[in-house]
Design an enzyme around this catalytic site. Sequence first.
Site, PDB file in Angstrom:
ATOM      1  N   TYR A   1       0.835  -1.213   0.000  1.00  0.00           N
ATOM      2  CA  TYR A   1       0.000   0.000   0.000  1.00  0.00           C
ATOM      3  C   TYR A   1       0.870   1.264   0.000  1.00  0.00           C
ATOM      4  O   TYR A   1       0.530   2.266  -0.611  1.00  0.00           O
ATOM      5  CB  TYR A   1      -0.937  -0.007   1.213  1.00  0.00           C
ATOM      6  CG  TYR A   1      -1.754   1.255   1.360  1.00  0.00           C
ATOM      7  CD1 TYR A   1      -2.613   1.690   0.349  1.00  0.00           C
ATOM      8  CD2 TYR A   1      -1.665   2.025   2.522  1.00  0.00           C
ATOM      9  CE1 TYR A   1      -3.358   2.857   0.498  1.00  0.00           C
ATOM     10  CE2 TYR A   1      -2.417   3.186   2.673  1.00  0.00           C
ATOM     11  CZ  TYR A   1      -3.262   3.592   1.657  1.00  0.00           C
ATOM     12  OH  TYR A   1      -3.996   4.748   1.812  1.00  0.00           O
TER      13      TYR A   1
ATOM     14  N   ARG B   1       1.249   6.926  -6.682  1.00  0.00           N
ATOM     15  CA  ARG B   1       0.109   7.836  -6.867  1.00  0.00           C
ATOM     16  C   ARG B   1       0.551   9.283  -6.660  1.00  0.00           C
ATOM     17  O   ARG B   1       0.262  10.152  -7.492  1.00  0.00           O
ATOM     18  CB  ARG B   1      -1.011   7.467  -5.893  1.00  0.00           C
ATOM     19  CG  ARG B   1      -2.186   8.434  -5.936  1.00  0.00           C
ATOM     20  CD  ARG B   1      -3.408   7.909  -5.203  1.00  0.00           C
ATOM     21  NE  ARG B   1      -3.185   7.616  -3.788  1.00  0.00           N
ATOM     22  CZ  ARG B   1      -4.143   7.207  -2.954  1.00  0.00           C
ATOM     23  NH1 ARG B   1      -5.387   7.050  -3.388  1.00  0.00           N
ATOM     24  NH2 ARG B   1      -3.881   6.932  -1.688  1.00  0.00           N
TER      25      ARG B   1
ATOM     26  N   TYR C   1      -1.250  12.677   7.080  1.00  0.00           N
ATOM     27  CA  TYR C   1      -0.885  11.591   7.987  1.00  0.00           C
ATOM     28  C   TYR C   1       0.614  11.671   8.291  1.00  0.00           C
ATOM     29  O   TYR C   1       1.420  11.981   7.410  1.00  0.00           O
ATOM     30  CB  TYR C   1      -1.149  10.227   7.325  1.00  0.00           C
ATOM     31  CG  TYR C   1      -2.572   9.721   7.378  1.00  0.00           C
ATOM     32  CD1 TYR C   1      -3.557  10.319   8.155  1.00  0.00           C
ATOM     33  CD2 TYR C   1      -2.928   8.596   6.628  1.00  0.00           C
ATOM     34  CE1 TYR C   1      -4.858   9.809   8.181  1.00  0.00           C
ATOM     35  CE2 TYR C   1      -4.221   8.084   6.650  1.00  0.00           C
ATOM     36  CZ  TYR C   1      -5.181   8.697   7.426  1.00  0.00           C
ATOM     37  OH  TYR C   1      -6.455   8.186   7.443  1.00  0.00           O
TER      38      TYR C   1
ATOM     39  N   ARG D   1     -11.798  13.111   2.096  1.00  0.00           N
ATOM     40  CA  ARG D   1     -12.783  12.246   2.772  1.00  0.00           C
ATOM     41  C   ARG D   1     -14.075  12.130   1.973  1.00  0.00           C
ATOM     42  O   ARG D   1     -14.799  11.151   2.103  1.00  0.00           O
ATOM     43  CB  ARG D   1     -13.069  12.781   4.176  1.00  0.00           C
ATOM     44  CG  ARG D   1     -11.842  12.797   5.079  1.00  0.00           C
ATOM     45  CD  ARG D   1     -11.228  11.421   5.260  1.00  0.00           C
ATOM     46  NE  ARG D   1     -10.023  11.460   6.106  1.00  0.00           N
ATOM     47  CZ  ARG D   1      -9.285  10.403   6.386  1.00  0.00           C
ATOM     48  NH1 ARG D   1      -9.590   9.215   5.871  1.00  0.00           N
ATOM     49  NH2 ARG D   1      -8.218  10.518   7.138  1.00  0.00           N
TER      50      ARG D   1
ATOM     51  N   GLU E   1     -14.309  -1.431   6.234  1.00  0.00           N
ATOM     52  CA  GLU E   1     -14.249  -0.087   5.690  1.00  0.00           C
ATOM     53  C   GLU E   1     -15.546   0.138   4.919  1.00  0.00           C
ATOM     54  O   GLU E   1     -16.065  -0.781   4.283  1.00  0.00           O
ATOM     55  CB  GLU E   1     -13.026   0.039   4.775  1.00  0.00           C
ATOM     56  CG  GLU E   1     -12.585   1.463   4.571  1.00  0.00           C
ATOM     57  CD  GLU E   1     -11.191   1.543   3.967  1.00  0.00           C
ATOM     58  OE1 GLU E   1     -10.236   1.003   4.562  1.00  0.00           O
ATOM     59  OE2 GLU E   1     -11.075   2.121   2.873  1.00  0.00           O
TER      60      GLU E   1
HETATM   61  C1  3EB Z   1      -7.996   5.779   5.878  1.00  0.00           C
HETATM   62  O1  3EB Z   1      -8.877   6.527   6.290  1.00  0.00           O
HETATM   63  C2  3EB Z   1      -8.415   4.399   5.467  1.00  0.00           C
HETATM   64  O2  3EB Z   1      -5.494   5.483  -0.101  1.00  0.00           O
HETATM   65  O3  3EB Z   1      -7.095   6.118  -1.440  1.00  0.00           O
HETATM   66  C3  3EB Z   1      -9.527   5.143   2.802  1.00  0.00           C
HETATM   67  C4  3EB Z   1      -9.905   5.769   1.601  1.00  0.00           C
HETATM   68  C5  3EB Z   1      -8.236   4.682   2.947  1.00  0.00           C
HETATM   69  C6  3EB Z   1      -8.972   5.944   0.564  1.00  0.00           C
HETATM   70  C7  3EB Z   1      -6.685   5.699  -0.340  1.00  0.00           C
HETATM   71  C8  3EB Z   1      -7.323   4.853   1.908  1.00  0.00           C
HETATM   72  C9  3EB Z   1      -7.667   5.481   0.733  1.00  0.00           C
HETATM   73  O4  3EB Z   1      -6.808   6.116   5.844  1.00  0.00           O
HETATM   74  C10 3EB Z   1      -7.819   3.969   4.195  1.00  0.00           C
END
Ligand code: 3EB
Length: 360
Positions: free
Chosen positions: A156, A163, A224, A237, A344
């Site tokens: 990942y 990306r 993050y 989001r 999820e």
């Molecule tokens: C998170 O909130 C959970 O890498 O495109 C959620 C939605 C998550 C999209 C992405 C990853 C992605 O971090 C993981």
Amino acid sequence: MVDTISPLHSTQLSVAAFLKQSKQWRNSVLGAFCFSAEAVENQRQADTNVPCMHVPMQRLDAVDSVCEVWHGSGALTQGQSGAIHYRHDEDVLLGVIELPEAMFAADIDKTPLQQATESAYRQIFALLDALRYPYLFRCWNYMADITTHSFGLERYRQFNLGRQDAFLAHGRDVMGNAPAACAMGFGQSGSVQRLLPTLHIAFLAGRAVPLNIENPRQISAYQYPQQYGPRSPTFSRASLVGIRQNEVLFISGTASIVGHATLHPGNVVAQAREAIANIRAVLAEANRPASQPKFDLASLYYTVYVRRPADLAQIRAELAHCVGDALTAVYLQADMCREDLLLEIEATAVHTTYSAADRR
Ligand code: 3EB
């Protein structure tokens, strides 16, 4: 129903039903995303006009597969650009790109998955620039063995590197204005046949500026901290897009994460409740600009990714409890990008503003 004149919206049905109906729909379907555990190749459609993504994931709430069909309006135009199959109306373009990782050799500084990801997104941005659908609304990302380590880095995280590099190469924002997205894994839990790992990406883009939405309960993914990998994930989001009389809300994959930390490891019911609390917070943000709320939990179409099939009943019961009897959800077996996440949830809603003429 106003279905036939309604712009961009989706419907969900079995792959078999989709194939049966696809003749009637040929003129209105932008594309389809099919999820099924078996014989993905056999289901590939003869009708190449309609871009179709096939993801090897098992549906858990019915023995059948599921196909998410996106409908456009007016005259549709399709084409192929590099490895992308796309179709568009005047407002929206849907594309699918599926790249076997074996197309890319590991080189000194980029892994095959990282290169596949970077190539896919570079192709996507080049197409969107060329056809002038500049705004990327929503991306669906599916890859094999998402938390496996190879070449010294979790897969990942390799994906996130590729990306982000593609976004930067095309001058796209990576700290805001990112598309809504999900990034899910398949193949680790053994319910799906082993295939050559292929990266599957589908996307919706268009000409209207989307409103990108963050969740005040969560740190933005693009912020993050380093502990989650050398490059941050590039997504928002949610995104809210106006397409003619429709407003489409795309809620990204949402998990039991508050701040940047996973909450309730090992407790699937508490994780489901926390994910819904996050979706509730995103809905409040989406409703904020409007004088009247347009979206609520009951008006969403949910896709729920479940790590352990045995958790299905508990997850369904908790979601029914939170959302109510109107719950509309499809459940797929999938792996999350963090090993401690057990589920999820992503969701879509379409809010239609009828004109006076439609109401008569
Ligand atoms: C998170 O909130 C959970 O890498 O495109 C959620 C939605 C998550 C999209 C992405 C990853 C992605 O971090 C993981």
